[in-house]
Design an enzyme around this catalytic site. Sequence first.
Site, mmCIF file in Angstrom:
data_model
loop_
_atom_site.group_PDB
_atom_site.id
_atom_site.type_symbol
_atom_site.label_atom_id
_atom_site.label_comp_id
_atom_site.label_asym_id
_atom_site.label_seq_id
_atom_site.Cartn_x
_atom_site.Cartn_y
_atom_site.Cartn_z
ATOM 1 N N ASP A 67 -9.440 -4.224 -44.784
ATOM 2 C CA ASP A 67 -10.238 -3.051 -45.155
ATOM 3 C C ASP A 67 -11.609 -3.414 -45.718
ATOM 4 O O ASP A 67 -11.882 -4.578 -46.032
ATOM 5 C CB ASP A 67 -9.463 -2.171 -46.160
ATOM 6 C CG ASP A 67 -8.681 -2.983 -47.196
ATOM 7 O OD1 ASP A 67 -9.041 -4.153 -47.407
ATOM 8 O OD2 ASP A 67 -7.738 -2.439 -47.780
ATOM 9 N N GLU A 143 -3.214 5.213 -48.253
ATOM 10 C CA GLU A 143 -2.694 5.852 -49.463
ATOM 11 C C GLU A 143 -1.504 6.745 -49.092
ATOM 12 O O GLU A 143 -1.356 7.147 -47.928
ATOM 13 C CB GLU A 143 -3.799 6.714 -50.109
ATOM 14 C CG GLU A 143 -5.026 5.931 -50.584
ATOM 15 C CD GLU A 143 -4.860 5.280 -51.947
ATOM 16 O OE1 GLU A 143 -3.713 5.007 -52.365
ATOM 17 O OE2 GLU A 143 -5.890 5.025 -52.596
HETATM 18 C C1 F6R Z 1 -6.779 -5.058 -50.399
HETATM 19 C C2 F6R Z 1 -5.797 -4.043 -50.095
HETATM 20 C C3 F6R Z 1 -5.003 -3.335 -51.136
HETATM 21 C C4 F6R Z 1 -4.473 -4.249 -52.233
HETATM 22 C C5 F6R Z 1 -3.675 -3.462 -53.269
HETATM 23 C C6 F6R Z 1 -3.214 -4.337 -54.411
HETATM 24 O O1 F6R Z 1 -7.378 -5.555 -49.209
HETATM 25 O O2 F6R Z 1 -5.648 -3.775 -48.952
HETATM 26 O O3 F6R Z 1 -3.937 -2.668 -50.514
HETATM 27 O O4 F6R Z 1 -3.658 -5.238 -51.661
HETATM 28 O O5 F6R Z 1 -4.464 -2.435 -53.786
HETATM 29 O O6 F6R Z 1 -4.320 -4.780 -55.132
HETATM 30 P P1 F6R Z 1 -4.162 -5.883 -56.263
HETATM 31 O O7 F6R Z 1 -3.747 -7.134 -55.591
HETATM 32 O O8 F6R Z 1 -5.546 -5.993 -56.859
HETATM 33 O O9 F6R Z 1 -3.145 -5.371 -57.231
#
Ligand code: F6R
Length: 241
Positions: A67, A143
């Site tokens: 993303d 989401e």
């Molecule tokens: C990032 C992504 C998100 C994160 C998720 C967890 O490229 O696609 O789905 O993997 O928001 O984020 P962290 O690792 O910061 O808790």
Amino acid sequence: MIIYKVENYEEMSKKAASIIASQIIMKPDCVLGLATGSSPVGTYKRLIDLYKEGYVDFSRVTSINLDEYKGLEPTNDQSYRYFMNTNLFNHVNIKKESTFVPDGLELDSDKACREYEEMIESYGGTDLQLLGIGRNGHIGFNEPGPVFVRDTHCEDLTQSTIDANKRFFAKDEDVPHQAYSMGIGSIMKAKKILLIAYGKDKAEAIAKTINGPITPKVPASILQLHNDVTIVADKEALSMI
Ligand code: F6R
């Protein structure tokens, strides 16, 4: 589904990096699906070490990221392109032209997403997709919602995501409200999926991902339908299993 329960973030990072390194060693021209966020930072650090120690060679690897924020230039330190360059690509011998992140500067969403999807298609999907997970069960920027969105698309960020991101930006109005994300179908095309998670605040999402009903209200629950998923998580993230 294979689940590795590890002690802490460091162990999670080491285990995840060794799985990715084996993928590269077994297939040097593999296509890696990569993620950003706090979860993979340690994994990337460990991969850089393995590269410097001579165990992995990224010269034939292709990477496709999940993303990118719409509207952010690649040099913006909050862009996911910047994150990938600074946390991995600048430190290993991957060819920059073999690294793909959605084009945040392409403001025509249909064009940006169609071209990204065609690029993924041209590689036949990824060999290994690395995923983090959101507290609400999101993967990529998919989401929770009424349906699983299949292809790369432009996602309106939820107010809570926008609010959470405010701390990273100088002014509130700089916070992006939209992002381009691989869809659930693009993620599920991966031959192998590696999900990493740490900390108590991921426990509920992990429990629902593994044991809950398959529902777009918990996007990661779709992983139950994939035939090669490995989860590497610390004991806190697995505390509700
Ligand atoms: C990032 C992504 C998100 C994160 C998720 C967890 O490229 O696609 O789905 O993997 O928001 O984020 P962290 O690792 O910061 O808790």
